[in-house]
Design a protein around this motif. Structure first.
Motif, mmCIF file in Angstrom:
data_model
loop_
_atom_site.group_PDB
_atom_site.id
_atom_site.type_symbol
_atom_site.label_atom_id
_atom_site.label_comp_id
_atom_site.label_asym_id
_atom_site.label_seq_id
_atom_site.Cartn_x
_atom_site.Cartn_y
_atom_site.Cartn_z
ATOM 1 N N VAL A 79 -5.991 19.457 84.587
ATOM 2 C CA VAL A 79 -6.263 18.024 84.487
ATOM 3 C C VAL A 79 -5.885 17.321 85.791
ATOM 4 C CG1 VAL A 79 -5.511 15.869 83.375
ATOM 5 C CG2 VAL A 79 -6.104 17.854 81.980
ATOM 6 N N ASP A 80 -4.699 17.622 86.290
ATOM 7 C CA ASP A 80 -4.241 16.986 87.538
ATOM 8 C C ASP A 80 -5.179 17.307 88.693
ATOM 9 O OD1 ASP A 80 -2.117 15.985 86.144
ATOM 10 O OD2 ASP A 80 -0.666 17.467 86.853
ATOM 11 N N GLN A 81 -5.579 18.583 88.787
ATOM 12 C CA GLN A 81 -6.440 18.998 89.894
ATOM 13 C C GLN A 81 -7.820 18.344 89.794
ATOM 14 O OE1 GLN A 81 -5.633 20.561 92.486
ATOM 15 N NE2 GLN A 81 -7.385 21.628 93.364
ATOM 16 N N ALA A 82 -8.405 18.338 88.592
ATOM 17 C CA ALA A 82 -9.731 17.740 88.406
ATOM 18 C C ALA A 82 -9.697 16.238 88.666
ATOM 19 C CB ALA A 82 -10.242 18.025 87.002
ATOM 20 N N HIS A 83 -8.619 15.600 88.259
ATOM 21 C CA HIS A 83 -8.494 14.156 88.491
ATOM 22 C C HIS A 83 -8.386 13.866 89.989
ATOM 23 C CE1 HIS A 83 -7.388 9.993 87.710
ATOM 24 N NE2 HIS A 83 -6.416 10.146 88.596
ATOM 25 N N ARG A 84 -7.619 14.690 90.683
ATOM 26 C CA ARG A 84 -7.396 14.458 92.113
ATOM 27 C C ARG A 84 -8.693 14.555 92.909
ATOM 28 N NH1 ARG A 84 -6.363 17.317 96.662
ATOM 29 N NH2 ARG A 84 -6.447 19.338 95.619
ATOM 30 N N ILE A 85 -9.559 15.482 92.551
ATOM 31 C CA ILE A 85 -10.788 15.663 93.330
ATOM 32 C C ILE A 85 -11.989 14.963 92.709
ATOM 33 C CG2 ILE A 85 -10.011 17.838 94.338
ATOM 34 C CD1 ILE A 85 -11.650 19.347 92.332
#
Length: 722
Positions: A658-664
């Protein structure tokens, strides 16, 4: 003559005919020259001078009985009138907008409704701003005479003295003045009060931005329901209710512009034997719509023509060329591309069009060209520009849109990133966020340009544009047009007889069919075609990609073994070709098929290989591609742990995904990871946290996969009440 003109005579609203009516009557009666001149002389003698248009105590009888809509605008003017009662409020309001939007009608309606608020009189002066403008001094004299100033007193004052006298009178009295159809600021400045309890409404096609301390009301077209209501009032409820869909369609074809709606209504009133649908069929052809919107002496095209004649040559050409813009609105960069000029130079010219009321400027920095004005401009383009010049302008716009789209898309493509220092663009693309914003906001235009390039056989331009989208299109998965983009690109590659490039775009086409439209069997067929093209081109990586793009649809169709076999074969090909991105993609899919077979431990090992590869200090994959692969691998690991019922580890990996997808900025992947995170939290008995994550997933709406959205909603509903 229009039906309204005849009706106004019958009801006594029009007591003296206009000159063109008398001429038409003379011709219809077949009068001799002497008889014709005698009739014209008699009519001329009975007709009041323009000063007669100013009348004290009453508004001239030019109101439209079927006035419709504009409730917020009337409320604003009513509030202005109430606040002016005690003085100190803004005494002047400028009502501006494009030709035919009903500025005069609104002002006269307000004056009629508010007449009792102004016991010292309501006065109207038509300034004829776009057709023989009235001199300011003449208008000043008319108003002063209407206010009761004697000719002797007027003779004692020069122009400055008369302007001061008008300000004093309007300041002392409680009057309403409508200065209709003003050409510019200079024409009205001396007619405006500095304060007091009077209210002045100025209507103009221009916003008159040079006037200070005035209120502003910008009119545009009517809302659809208001446009339909106006047609119903003109036609009568019985006739309108017999064809409600056709009435709504007429409103749309008229661009919801009051003047056009009134003309269309007049057509149907005069031709009582016509159905409304018959008028729809006449209006639906763009090339003749403006011609059809004419009834008697009322012509929509004529209203536009008056403003068009006032333009400078540059602005007139710009208006004609802007009709070529394929999207619903535009920025100054479009004008610059069409005219081969700089952005600031184009902005100056487009602002002239906005000032003339022919282009609508929004606070967002974009401009809109009303549908009927677009038709008018396109007609003028055909008449006044050489075919070769039109084609060259279209080509300039098309090339600029697609070249800019390619530069923006390459921000996300491995090996590219920022545009080269030699690139001189009309829009800033200094970072990936700007590139993404431009691609999204200008999507209708560059898609239309791509279609145009395909029609004109500009195959290389089509292929290069689509190729640049390789890593951008997963970021806008639900745009809805990716299958078309890659179909056009694969056809262009075939026309170029480039089997490798054909394989590339057939592979992307397969992915789009599978992911965007869930046409799994078609996706497999396109991947098989891509495999054949790649073999003809002897391109091993594209052969592997063709196998990869068939894996997901095979799995969705329940053909797990076929998907497993193609994933293993693709992995071997990528490894042999040292194609790193393809290898990562394939290992992820291979792990997924292992999980499908119940071999979750082996799947876990494969997905951990991806993370280890990306974590290596000398990893050859970087940037957006590496970030995207990491997000996918983290989610895959979460699903592996979930299959092993190791829920805490599953939840941790979903959180990381979730964090990674949100960041990019990949919303569909973020929503999917939130759903699975919620599932893991439920298994862990952490109900409130699960509820929070599932609500986050649902909040993505259309940006999430439909199945994931439905699953998240169902899980939420299954949880115990808070």
């Amino acid at each position: 003559m229009s039906v309204r003109a005849i009706g106004d005579m019958e009801r006594g609203r029009s007591r003296v005919p206009q000159r063109r009516t008398v001429v038409a009557l003379a011709e219809g009666l077949g009068l001799t020259d002497d008889e014709r001149e005698a009739l014209l002389t008699t009519a001329r003698a009975a007709r009041p001078t323009r000063a007669g248009e100013v009348a004290g105590a009453v508004v001239p009888p030019r109101l439209v009985g079927d006035f419709t809509g504009r409730a917020p605008e009337l409320a604003l003017l009513r509030d202005a009138a109430e606040r002016s009662r005690v003085g100190g409020a803004v005494p002047v309001w400028v009502v501006s907008g494009l030709p035919g939007c009903g500025k005069t009608t609104l002002a006269l309606k307000a004056a009629a409704d508010l007449a009792e608020e102004f016991p010292d009189g309501c006065f109207v002066v038509d300034l004829h701003g776009v057709d023989g403008p009235v001199d300011t001094g003449e208008a000043l004299l008319k108003l002063l005479r209407a206010l009761g100033v004697s000719d002797r007193r007027l003779a004692q004052e020069d122009s400055h003295g008369r302007a001061g006298l008008l300000r004093a009178l309007l300041g002392d009295r409680r009057c309403m003045v409508v200065l209709d159809n003003a050409r510019d600021e200079g024409q009205v400045r001396e007619l405006l009060p500095a304060g007091g309890r009077s209210l002045v409404l100025v209507t103009s096609r221009r916003p008159l931005s040079g006037l200070e301390d005035v209120g502003r009301l910008v009119l545009c077209e009517l809302a659809q329901d208001e446009a339909v209501d106006l047609l119903r009032r003109i036609l009568g409820t019985e006739r309108a209710d017999a064809e409600p869909e056709a009435v709504a369609r007429v409103a749309e074809l008229c661009g919801r512009l009051p003047l056009a709606l009134r003309v269309a209504g007049n057509w149907l009133t005069v031709r009582s034997g016509w159905s409304v649908d018959h008028l729809v069929r006449r209006l639906v052809g763009e090339e003749r719509r403006l011609g059809a919107l004419a009834a008697g002496d009322v012509r929509v095209e004529a209203a536009f023509e008056l403003s068009y004649r006032q333009l400078t040559g540059q602005a007139a050409q710009m208006l004609r060329l802007l009709s070529l813009v394929p999207g619903p609105d535009m920025t100054t960069a479009y004008g610059a591309a069409l005219t081969s000029s700089g952005v600031f130079e184009a902005e100056d010219v487009m602002e002239e069009l906005a000032e003339a009321g022919l282009l609508q400027a929004a606070f967002t920095g974009r401009y809109q060209l009303h549908d009927l004005l677009r038709l008018f401009a396109r007609t003028r383009l055909t008449r006044e520009e050489e075919p070769g010049d039109r084609e060259a302008a279209e080509r300039r716009l098309r090339t600029w849109l697609l070249e800019t789209a390619a530069v923006a898309g390459r921000w996300y493509k491995t090996g590219y990133g920022a545009p080269p220092s030699s690139w001189q663009g009309l829009v800033p693309l200094e970072n990936a966020e700007q590139a993404r914003a431009w691609l999204r906001s200008e999507a209708p235009a560059w898609l239309a340009a791509l279609r145009g390039a395909a029609r004109h056989g500009e195959h290389t331009l089509v292929v290069e544009t689509a190729d640049a989208m390789e890593w951008y299109y997963p970021l806008s998965l639900y745009w809805g047009h990716w299958p078309e983009v890659f179909r056009l690109a694969s056809e262009a590659a075939a026309a170029l007889d480039d089997p490798r490039m054909q394989a590339v775009h057939l592979n992307h086409y397969s992915w789009a069919l599978s992911t965007c439209e869930h046409r799994y069997r078609d996706a497999i067929e396109r991947a098989d075609e891509a495999l054949e093209c790649a073999r003809r081109a002897q391109d091993v990586p594209q052969q592997a990609w063709a196998l990869v793009y068939a894996v997901y649809p095979h799995r969705q169709l329940g053909e797990t073994q076929k998907g497993f076999d193609k994933a293993r074969a693709a992995a071997d090909l990528f490894e042999a070709a040292a194609e790193h991105e393809g290898w990562i993609e394939t290992i992820g899919l291979y792990g997924g098929t292992l999980r499908d077979f119940g071999r979750a431990e082996e799947a876990l090992t494969q997905h951990e290989r991806i993370i280890a590869f990306l974590d290596a200090p000398d990893c050859p994959v970087s940037g957006h591609a590496a970030d995207s692969y990491r997000a996918a691998a983290m989610e895959a690991l979460g699903r592996d742990y979930a299959a092993l019922e190791r829920w805490r580890e599953a939840a941790e990996h979903y959180r990381a995904a979730v964090d990674q997808a949100h960041r990019i900025g990949i919303p569909h992947r973020e929503a999917e990871a939130l759903l699975h995170w919620g599932e893991a939290l439920i298994e862990l008995g952490e109900t409130e946290e699960a509820r929070f994550r599932l609500r986050q997933a649902v909040a993505f709406g259309d940006a999430a996969y439909g199945d994931h959205l439905k699953s998240a909603q169902e899980l939420l509903e299954s949880l115990p009440a808070e």
